[in-house]
Write an enzyme that holds these catalytic residues in place. Sequence first.
Site, mmCIF file in Angstrom:
data_model
loop_
_atom_site.group_PDB
_atom_site.id
_atom_site.type_symbol
_atom_site.label_atom_id
_atom_site.label_comp_id
_atom_site.label_asym_id
_atom_site.label_seq_id
_atom_site.Cartn_x
_atom_site.Cartn_y
_atom_site.Cartn_z
ATOM 1 N N LYS A 1 0.813 -1.226 0.000
ATOM 2 C CA LYS A 1 0.000 0.000 0.000
ATOM 3 C C LYS A 1 0.839 1.264 0.000
ATOM 4 C CE LYS A 1 -4.300 -1.882 1.305
ATOM 5 N NZ LYS A 1 -5.389 -2.040 2.255
ATOM 6 N N LYS B 1 -5.378 -10.769 -5.102
ATOM 7 C CA LYS B 1 -6.504 -10.978 -4.193
ATOM 8 C C LYS B 1 -7.706 -10.148 -4.642
ATOM 9 C CE LYS B 1 -6.857 -8.554 -0.448
ATOM 10 N NZ LYS B 1 -6.709 -7.887 0.839
ATOM 11 N N LYS C 1 -11.434 -4.972 -1.911
ATOM 12 C CA LYS C 1 -12.498 -3.964 -1.990
ATOM 13 C C LYS C 1 -12.150 -2.783 -2.880
ATOM 14 C CE LYS C 1 -13.428 -4.215 2.924
ATOM 15 N NZ LYS C 1 -12.081 -4.182 3.495
#
Length: 331
Positions: free
Chosen positions: A112, A197, A200
Amino acid sequence: MTRVFSGVKPTGHLTLGNYLGAVRRWADEDQYRAESLFCVVDLHALTMQHDPARVRRLSRQAATLLLAAGLDPEQCTVFVQSHVDEHARLSYLMECTATDGEMRRMIQYKEKSVLAKAAGDSVRLSLLTYPALMAADILAYATDEVPVGEDQTQHVELARDLAVRFNQRYGHTFVVPEATSPAVAARVMDLQDPTAKMGKSHESGAGIVYLLDEPDAVRKKVMRAVTDSGREVAYDRESRPGVANLLDVLGACTGRAPGALAETYESYGALKKDTADAVVELLRPLQERHAELVADPGYLETVLRRGAERAREMARPTVDAAYRAIGLLEP
Ligand code: TYM
């Protein structure tokens, strides 16, 4: 009685990955066999650039979806993290227990922080210290088990390490928790990129099934899933990640082993069609219940208020004990 704690972060609409990897087990098993707490971890939604109104909206939506998925406030405690000060109080002690190197080794931090930099944003300090807050979430409740998808096991391992270290240094204070993951679908992959993955906050959304997607949208996304160049249906996560992902999802929906399912299909088309139907049926009752709950916002507020009261009572003795043990004066 076993104590279970887990949480979901309101950074985007909840996905099929959240449901199969975590929420479904909370609703179908954990709340009935353990003393359980499930939390919308809104403080964790502030570690990347965010829009306050969106975080508020997504927090309410996530809590509604947890109830729609079957969490029963009579069986478990459902609450919002920021309503219980103990999380932030204990987080600081976790920062005083963890090391800088430990935090920088976390995969999510590495991934991130690269994303934030690529978007031209600065990296918030809270992105680095996030696992200290997550450890506090878990340890404040004397948690035995943390039911999570595979991507969160590294963070739970860190919480374990911090619990052990704190106990060794300052005397026994925390229960040492353990992560648990489902046998199938512990890591649901993006339908457009089966090496990543299903998350969201992915850019396009074409490879992500959201829990509130209409049946038509679910069907389209599953039917367009990227498969592999081979032809026969085989379960091999390394060389056939796209097909293996569909088999995992179908297996999780039907309760059958993905490897055994593979033998019953001769074409990718048939596998996709059955997977799409299974996901639509899986989500139908959840979506119906979600619509009912949205019509009664007062109910959600009551559940969250009572949940926070209960959670506060459960967390305070442990957090107070940690404050004393580490050397802080009693007020
Ligand atoms: P979050 O919000 O990313 O995800 C919530 C839960 O869903 C699981 N999950 C998945 N499982 C399988 N396949 C996927 N594609 C998939 N995507 C998500 C996650 O593993 C998780 O169990 N840091 C946590 C939130 C958190 C937490 C906690 C969890 C904060 N404090 C304390 C447990 C205990 C997170 O970002 O989850």
